[in-house]
Design an enzyme around this catalytic site. Structure first.
Site, short mmCIF file in Angstrom:
data_model
loop_
_atom_site.label_atom_id
_atom_site.label_comp_id
_atom_site.label_asym_id
_atom_site.label_seq_id
_atom_site.Cartn_x
_atom_site.Cartn_y
_atom_site.Cartn_z
N TYR A 160 0.87 -1.18 0.00
CA TYR A 160 0.00 0.00 0.00
C TYR A 160 0.91 1.23 0.00
CZ TYR A 160 -3.83 3.17 1.32
OH TYR A 160 -4.76 4.18 1.34
N LYS A 181 -1.20 -1.07 -4.24
CA LYS A 181 -2.28 -0.09 -4.30
C LYS A 181 -1.59 1.27 -4.30
CE LYS A 181 -6.31 1.63 -1.71
NZ LYS A 181 -7.12 1.43 -0.48
#
Length: 319
Positions: free
Chosen positions: A147, A174
């Site tokens: 992330y 992400k």
């Protein structure tokens, strides 16, 4: 697990498509996880066609819970999902050993992998973060999705992401820097079997055309309520290469999209989800997903603001 370490990226390439949703946690009047409502909500998510679930992160409020709550939550989710869709957890840890322990726990429950954020305490350089991620990846066979976000205090560099992408079980990222160009540059620089997900729904149609394939750990598909079929329509048309046709349902979502983005400006400014959760929980209630109150110390939305929000959602055709 349906893959070995060396097969993790290929497995993810086949599996990560569409809308992998990050749901909110139902909380009862006593401030505890509402197990019955959690089961009912997950059944409905699956009926509505989510392509996967990524649970336990910021908007799930697990950062406000005890470790025992964390364990119970993941057990309840696994029992509710029962292998019907791919299931991932989210690891928010400064302790690499604790991260490995959590991964071992969810692996036994049947989870397919985890999203993992870099530590919010210490470990700020590229080499330090690389060593943290490699330590975890070396000790768990689960597929990991990075992330990339400013929320832990350090936004991982593109050089670091490219290095981490070479680890077999680190299958994607992400790309949450709030910069569309970062997504495109990172996808160009990383190896071709490494998945770079742009989490902003407003870019998703264009991102499909630019090599994207999944809206990872978001909540747009659920949050659009009655307008949800428009998302599925433009996604399906886009995957078929029918870009001009796909633009029409994408544009039909624009009023609701702009409304949401206007409400979410504090999230980008402060780098936190806290006030965003207080706004989104009443939103989810308004479209038929009972999730209960926000856990303290986050303040709940005042009654008059909640009424205004629900009224706006009805006018937009969302609720």
């Amino acid at each position: 697990m349906d893959y070995t370490r060396s097969e993790a990226k290929a497995w993810a390439g086949k599996t990560f498509h569409g809308f992998f949703e990050a749901p909110f946690t139902p909380i009862d009047a006593n401030g505890e996880i509402d197990a019955k409502q959690l089961q009912e909500n997950i059944d409905r998510y699956i009926e509505l066609g989510v392509d996967g679930l990524v649970v336990g992160g910021f908007i799930a409020e697990l950062w406000t819970m005890t470790y025992q709550d964390w364990l119970r939550y993941h057990q309840l989710v696994a029992q509710a999902v029962r292998g019907r869709v791919p299931l991932f957890t989210i690891i928010l840890e400064s302790s690499a050993k604790q991260a490995v322990e959590k991964l071992a726990y969810v692996q036994k429950l049947g989870y397919d992998g985890a999203e993992i954020m870099n530590p919010s305490v210490q470990l700020r350089s590229d080499d330090e973060i690389f060593d943290f991620m490699k330590y975890v990846a070396d000790r768990s066979p689960l597929a990991l999705v990075l992330y990339r976000t400013p929320m832990p205090g350090t936004l991982m560099s593109m050089d670091l992401i490219v290095r981490l992408a070479e680890i077999d079980t680190i299958v994607g990222v992400k790309q949450g820097s709030f910069s569309r160009s970062d997504t495109l540059v990172l996808r160009r620089r990383a190896r071709p079997d490494f998945i770079v997900s742009e989490p902003m729904e407003s870019f998703f149609l264009d991102d499909l055309r630019a090599g994207g394939q999944v809206l990872w750990a978001a909540f747009w598909y659920l949050a659009y309520g009655k307008l949800r079929p428009l998302m599925r329509e433009y996604y399906t048309l886009g995957r078929a290469g029918r870009w001009e046709e796909a633009r029409k349902p994408w544009e039909a979502l624009q009023p609701a999209r702009v409304f949401f983005e206007d409400l979410a400006t504090d999230m980008a400014r402060t780098g936190t989800y806290a006030s965003h959760i207080a706004m989104m929980k009443p939103w989810m209630e308004a479209i038929g997903f009972p999730v209960g109150p926000v856990l303290p110390p986050v303040r709940s939305l005042p009654a008059e603001r909640r009424e205004w929000l629900v009224d706006q959602l009805k006018k937009l055709g969302v609720a």
